[in-house]
Design an enzyme around this catalytic site. Sequence first.
Site, PDB file in Angstrom:
ATOM      1  N   ARG A  86      50.557  31.517 -26.700  1.00  0.00           N
ATOM      2  CA  ARG A  86      49.342  30.680 -26.380  1.00  0.00           C
ATOM      3  C   ARG A  86      48.266  31.536 -26.175  1.00  0.00           C
ATOM      4  NH1 ARG A  86      51.722  27.383 -28.654  1.00  0.00           N
ATOM      5  NH2 ARG A  86      52.388  25.418 -27.715  1.00  0.00           N
ATOM      6  N   ASP A  94      47.673  34.434 -33.667  1.00  0.00           N
ATOM      7  CA  ASP A  94      47.669  33.167 -34.059  1.00  0.00           C
ATOM      8  C   ASP A  94      47.212  32.085 -33.147  1.00  0.00           C
ATOM      9  OD1 ASP A  94      48.410  31.469 -36.408  1.00  0.00           O
ATOM     10  OD2 ASP A  94      50.118  30.486 -35.264  1.00  0.00           O
ATOM     11  N   GLU A 121      40.308  28.419 -28.118  1.00  0.00           N
ATOM     12  CA  GLU A 121      40.817  27.942 -29.114  1.00  0.00           C
ATOM     13  C   GLU A 121      40.356  26.480 -29.654  1.00  0.00           C
ATOM     14  OE1 GLU A 121      45.110  28.800 -29.941  1.00  0.00           O
ATOM     15  OE2 GLU A 121      45.338  26.720 -31.310  1.00  0.00           O
ATOM     16  N   HIS A 156      46.394  29.517 -35.665  1.00  0.00           N
ATOM     17  CA  HIS A 156      47.537  28.484 -35.396  1.00  0.00           C
ATOM     18  C   HIS A 156      48.116  27.913 -36.139  1.00  0.00           C
ATOM     19  CE1 HIS A 156      48.834  26.911 -31.126  1.00  0.00           C
ATOM     20  NE2 HIS A 156      49.786  26.836 -31.944  1.00  0.00           N
TER      21      HIS A 156
END
Lengths: 306, 306
Positions: B219, B243, B248, B267
């Site tokens: 995360r 990623d 985010e 992501h």
Amino acid sequence: MIRRIAVYPNTRPAMYDAYCDIVDASPAERVGLEDAEALLWADPLNHGVYPEAIDQARDVDWIQLPYAGVEPFLAHLDQEHTWTCAKGVYAAPVAEHVIGLALSIMRNLHEYARADRWTAPVGVNLLGANVTVLGAGGITEALLRLLAPWDCSTTVVRRQAEPMENAGLTVPSSELHRALSTADLVVVALALTDETTGILDSAAFAAMKNTGWLVNVGRGGHVVTDDLVEALQTGTIAGAALDVTDPEPLPQNHRLWSMPNCLITPHIANTPEMGLVLLEQRVAENVRRYCADEPLLGLVDVKAGY
Amino acid sequence: MIRRIAVYPNTRPAMYDAYCDIVDASPAERVGLEDAEALLWADPLNHGVYPEAIDQARDVDWIQLPYAGVEPFLAHLDQEHTWTCAKGVYAAPVAEHVIGLALSIMRNLHEYARADRWTAPVGVNLLGANVTVLGAGGITEALLRLLAPWDCSTTVVRRQAEPMENAGLTVPSSELHRALSTADLVVVALALTDETTGILDSAAFAAMKNTGWLVNVGRGGHVVTDDLVEALQTGTIAGAALDVTDPEPLPQNHRLWSMPNCLITPHIANTPEMGLVLLEQRVAENVRRYCADEPLLGLVDVKAGY
């Protein structure tokens, strides 16, 4: 019996020092040319000093060369010595590059790298994909080994259909287009010959799925570049990643540089930096074998010249 | 005895058709809800119609759900049925993404993707590298399996040092910085908890080699973003591929978008497109097992709710 090994010449410090460390860590003794039974050649670019070196090294029976191919030393090869080279050492990094290129285009990493903002999800798995590999040499061998846990269905296309170890299927060149038609990923790992030049032309691209991806680590000449540009532009295939191009280097302003479904790397599947580490592992293993009287790896067939 | 399986609801054609094909290719018979012993739930977004469906499906004893976690179905879980879900199915694509990201930054593919001309050789091998993975869950398990042929030295950092299968070394979180200090590649595959939030901060980056690479598929909150920007800018670490980010989505104009030693993917380690194929494989395997009276994969613990 303690083996006596010389490292020579001392003109490329990174390789010379690494080789000295290898001998010093082995049961062998590191000695000068005059006392040596074996010679580790420590500078691939300095072969001109070989004749005077071997004049001093009268007792040498084994010579380890740093090349995958022995062309630079062809003039010096003789039957009096056992010659080994780095045959097969550089296949694994190239196979790794294949997987890097394939994951990059299949998972859209090359386009995400070009983005300057958060964009939509794009990408497919290599896991479980149908992979068709053209060529059955060392790179293909290493690639099939690395791919083993990926649960791919693999097809190898080679001149004769003699089954290749670890390949799901091996087919002869005559079935090339059929093998292309089922592939999610096509990998070119061929040597360039008259027969394989231009083997990936518009007919080959038409045979591929329009969701199929191409990776070329063979030679640029395997692909008809203009046909590839058209296939990429019209969506005949999904995309391509090329470590080799025709022409090479690919000229600036060539259309391939700006195509969203194309990734070019400048013939770097195996760089000198990568190569030295792997060469050291090979040489250390051969030194170990020499000390233990076991067969050496990478024996050169002096008559055949490779 | 021929098993009778229903596929329901028919509101997501791609999944419904795939599931019908799976049953039709199996020894089982595809039937309506009324006659079914087993039910393949074919639309993850349409769980509202479950109560009326199960009213018709009186004989069903096994229900296959399409989720990795069963949160959307929590209200419907009961002890009368055997429930299976897609637990563990989606770990492999994320592990594949880790290798894609690692190869991309270690082999400079992200920068070659940005280039508009032939440039110099850059890149190191993942082959033989020291890899330290934070977290010991399904992603790490899948990653170690994919990495097996790469001859890497692997270290897994987890809460307790209970040895992880296929890991070279397993160490407790208290040894995090030591495990970072030897790594060529650091992979974050943790769950986000109070303990793991911000675990990669300036002290962690300082512990890493300046030739070390970071990949984050956990995360965004595991990494202190400002500390990472500084580590990338000063060369404290070699580079990073993320990623997941914090914040985010990563805002446009964030400095990470333009750093040469950074690659961001939005992501997408596991996309819906990738997921369906893998789900199909799992469901086909469970249908096979159901017909052969073998234990099903992905059993839900109804009491525990997962």
